[in-house]
Design a protein around this motif. Structure first.
Motif, PDB file in Angstrom:
ATOM      1  N   PRO A 132      67.414 154.198  -9.877  1.00 34.54           N
ATOM      2  CA  PRO A 132      68.017 153.088 -10.821  1.00 34.54           C
ATOM      3  C   PRO A 132      67.977 151.744 -10.309  1.00 34.54           C
ATOM      4  CG  PRO A 132      69.832 154.490  -9.876  1.00 34.54           C
ATOM      5  CD  PRO A 132      68.508 154.931  -9.482  1.00 34.54           C
ATOM      6  N   GLU A 133      67.983 150.890 -11.257  1.00 33.46           N
ATOM      7  CA  GLU A 133      68.018 149.327 -11.230  1.00 33.46           C
ATOM      8  C   GLU A 133      66.605 148.777 -10.528  1.00 33.46           C
ATOM      9  OE1 GLU A 133      71.081 147.805  -8.803  1.00 33.46           O
ATOM     10  OE2 GLU A 133      72.721 149.248  -9.621  1.00 33.46           O
ATOM     11  N   HIS A 134      65.644 149.476 -10.222  1.00 32.66           N
ATOM     12  CA  HIS A 134      64.417 148.926  -9.584  1.00 32.66           C
ATOM     13  C   HIS A 134      63.632 148.315 -10.611  1.00 32.66           C
ATOM     14  CE1 HIS A 134      64.126 150.637  -5.362  1.00 32.66           C
ATOM     15  NE2 HIS A 134      65.290 150.891  -5.553  1.00 32.66           N
ATOM     16  N   PRO A 135      63.482 148.594 -11.866  1.00 34.55           N
ATOM     17  CA  PRO A 135      62.779 147.830 -12.857  1.00 34.55           C
ATOM     18  C   PRO A 135      63.431 146.640 -13.007  1.00 34.55           C
ATOM     19  CG  PRO A 135      63.332 150.143 -13.567  1.00 34.55           C
ATOM     20  CD  PRO A 135      63.912 149.945 -12.401  1.00 34.55           C
ATOM     21  N   MET A 136      64.654 146.398 -13.089  1.00 34.64           N
ATOM     22  CA  MET A 136      65.315 145.172 -13.360  1.00 34.64           C
ATOM     23  C   MET A 136      65.137 144.328 -12.294  1.00 34.64           C
ATOM     24  SD  MET A 136      66.089 145.856 -16.177  1.00 34.64           S
ATOM     25  CE  MET A 136      66.455 147.195 -17.434  1.00 34.64           C
ATOM     26  N   LEU A 159      62.982 144.569  -9.646  1.00 37.78           N
ATOM     27  CA  LEU A 159      61.561 144.441  -9.017  1.00 37.78           C
ATOM     28  C   LEU A 159      60.895 143.158 -10.202  1.00 37.78           C
ATOM     29  CD1 LEU A 159      60.762 147.986  -8.050  1.00 37.78           C
ATOM     30  CD2 LEU A 159      61.545 146.097  -6.515  1.00 37.78           C
ATOM     31  N   MET A 187      67.874 140.172 -18.732  1.00 39.17           N
ATOM     32  CA  MET A 187      67.157 141.316 -18.871  1.00 39.17           C
ATOM     33  C   MET A 187      67.824 142.624 -19.228  1.00 39.17           C
ATOM     34  SD  MET A 187      63.906 142.641 -18.488  1.00 39.17           S
ATOM     35  CE  MET A 187      62.948 141.569 -17.601  1.00 39.17           C
ATOM     36  N   SER A 233      72.061 150.542 -14.731  1.00 41.16           N
ATOM     37  CA  SER A 233      70.798 149.746 -15.005  1.00 41.16           C
ATOM     38  C   SER A 233      69.680 151.197 -14.760  1.00 41.16           C
ATOM     39  CB  SER A 233      70.252 148.833 -14.146  1.00 41.16           C
ATOM     40  OG  SER A 233      69.021 148.166 -14.413  1.00 41.16           O
ATOM     41  N   PRO A 234      68.927 151.342 -15.589  1.00 37.97           N
ATOM     42  CA  PRO A 234      67.774 152.564 -15.538  1.00 37.97           C
ATOM     43  C   PRO A 234      66.798 152.321 -14.448  1.00 37.97           C
ATOM     44  CG  PRO A 234      67.043 151.170 -17.219  1.00 37.97           C
ATOM     45  CD  PRO A 234      68.249 150.478 -16.801  1.00 37.97           C
ATOM     46  N   SER A 235      66.361 153.698 -14.229  1.00 38.09           N
ATOM     47  CA  SER A 235      65.132 153.857 -13.397  1.00 38.09           C
ATOM     48  C   SER A 235      64.053 153.837 -14.309  1.00 38.09           C
ATOM     49  CB  SER A 235      65.233 154.881 -12.555  1.00 38.09           C
ATOM     50  OG  SER A 235      64.926 156.252 -13.539  1.00 38.09           O
ATOM     51  N   PHE A 236      62.708 153.577 -13.561  1.00 42.88           N
ATOM     52  CA  PHE A 236      61.447 153.674 -14.653  1.00 42.88           C
ATOM     53  C   PHE A 236      61.322 155.039 -15.450  1.00 42.88           C
ATOM     54  CE2 PHE A 236      59.817 150.332 -11.702  1.00 42.88           C
ATOM     55  CZ  PHE A 236      59.465 149.398 -12.684  1.00 42.88           C
TER      56      PHE A 236
END
Lengths: 282, 115
Positions: free
Chosen positions: A90-94, A96, B1, B43-46
């Motif tokens: 979690p959180e990697h999209p935001m 990165l 975002m 916050s989500p993962s891909f």
């Protein structure tokens, strides 16, 4: 969040997924995991040096690329697992892609300060060597460097990654040192070694001890390139300031195209001796 | 975002007439996770993004706020490199080719969706 906490969180997430997916035996196959989640995995041509791995999102298509110039199956599997970490954590999209588009550049490795890279590395280690399965395998793998070699074959992981996980779960005093030339790149200690009274960490960038097999081994680049290995003995206090003067097994192995050297220090008697010394001092 | 994602998730879910529980079931996520995402607490993962996008028949780029059309992807590819200090021109060439290949491949289907 501290790096340690981030690493623990990522490892726990990998363990949770392993359980959710019902994976109950080693080795864990990151390529199969990627396939099941419709993530394409592609190898760069061997002659193409450059980044070791990447995760690309093109629309709703995800692609993992990995280098193939480093001829080490364990390294490739770890790289793919690292990128899976970026996909599943979690959180990697935001984190990165904070600007919403473009290319995000990041550094990696256990020596990285980038929290996302630290998380992805710990995710990869826990994915390929989940604690419950790894501990079970450890129970019948023997001890010290031979155990690490056995576990490396079972998990299909690199000797370095396996050694680090071994030190994490070992009940005995173990230290894993990766060096280049005369310099220590990083060092991991098992909990039992950390507990030795007065012992100090080997800091990143410090010099290798003068009296150890590793120093001589590193003077010949062929030893590293040919993945030669040496079995020796050294003194624990030569490596760690504040440690008792005890004989420890020193296994040294060249890491081939990775260009570095792995040293495993191991003994099954330090704690007793250290306790004894402490008692005597008192 | 992140708040954009929360807004987009809620509006897409309501547009499809789904409750949080129904979306959870459809996407294979926990109902509490949907609630946390919509309240911007997590916050989500891909992987989460992809599941949600599939369940809502929108693109991940729409959920991320990179495009205003629910059926379209954003104009760029996003790449995360390991050991970026070693990024070579061959790497960049390869990624550019990849992006172009997928952009060309995706374009007709996006146009069909628009109709």
């Amino acid at each position: 969040m501290s790096k340690k906490m981030a690493g623990e969180f990522a490892a726990a997430e990998a363990e949770r997924l392993i359980e959710e997916w019902g994976l109950t035996s080693l080795p864990i196959d990151p390529f199969e995991i990627a396939k099941k989640h419709e993530i394409q995995v592609m190898a760069k041509p061997p002659e193409a040096v450059g980044v070791s791995g990447f995760l690309t999102k093109i629309g709703d298509t995800f692609i993992i690329g990995h280098a193939s110039n480093i001829r080490n199956d364990g390294f490739i599997r770890f790289t793919v697992s690292h990128e899976l970490g970026h996909y599943f954590l979690p959180e990697h999209p935001m984190r990165l892609f904070p600007n919403g588009n473009g290319i995000h550049l990041s550094r990696s490795g256990f020596i990285s300060d980038d929290i996302s890279e630290v998380e992805a590395d710990h995710f990869a280690a826990a994915l390929l060597m989940p604690e419950s399965l790894f501990r079970e395998a450890m129970s019948s793998a023997g001890e010290g460097f031979p155990a690490i070699e056995t576990l490396s074959r079972q998990c299909k992981t690199s000797i370095t990654a396996t050694a680090i996980q071994y030190a994490k779960f070992a009940d005995d005093p173990v230290a894993i040192i990766v060096s280049s030339g005369k310099i220590v790149e990083y060092c991991f200690m098992s909990g039992a070694l950390e507990c030795v009274k007065g012992i100090e960490w080997i800091k990143k960038g410090s010099l290798l001890p003068r009296r150890c097999e590793t120093v001589g081994f590193n003077q010949n680049a062929e030893n590293i390139a040919r993945t030669e290995s040496v079995e020796a003995w050294s003194k624990l206090d030569d490596w760690f300031d504040g440690a008792p003067s005890l004989d420890v097994r020193e296994d040294v192995v060249g890491l081939g195209t990775y260009g570095k050297t792995l040293t495993v220090l191991f003994t099954d008697g330090v704690m007793e001796e250290a306790d004894g010394q402490e008692f005597d001092d008192d | 975002m992140s708040s954009k994602f929360s807004e987009r998730l809620r509006s897409a879910r309501e547009l499809r007439g789904l409750s949080q529980s129904q979306l959870a079931e459809k996407s294979g996520l926990q109902p509490s996770a949907i609630s946390h995402f919509e309240q911007d607490r997590r916050s989500p993962s891909f992987d989460n993004l992809r599941r949600l996008a599939n369940a809502l028949t929108v693109t991940t780029d729409y959920l991320l706020g990179r495009t205003d059309d629910p059926t379209l992807c954003g104009p760029t590819s996003d790449t995360l490199f390991k050991h970026a200090e070693k990024l070579s021109s061959a790497d960049l060439d390869m990624l550019t080719r990849l992006a172009e290949t997928f952009a060309n491949k995706n374009q007709p289907s996006q146009e069909v969706k628009k109709k």
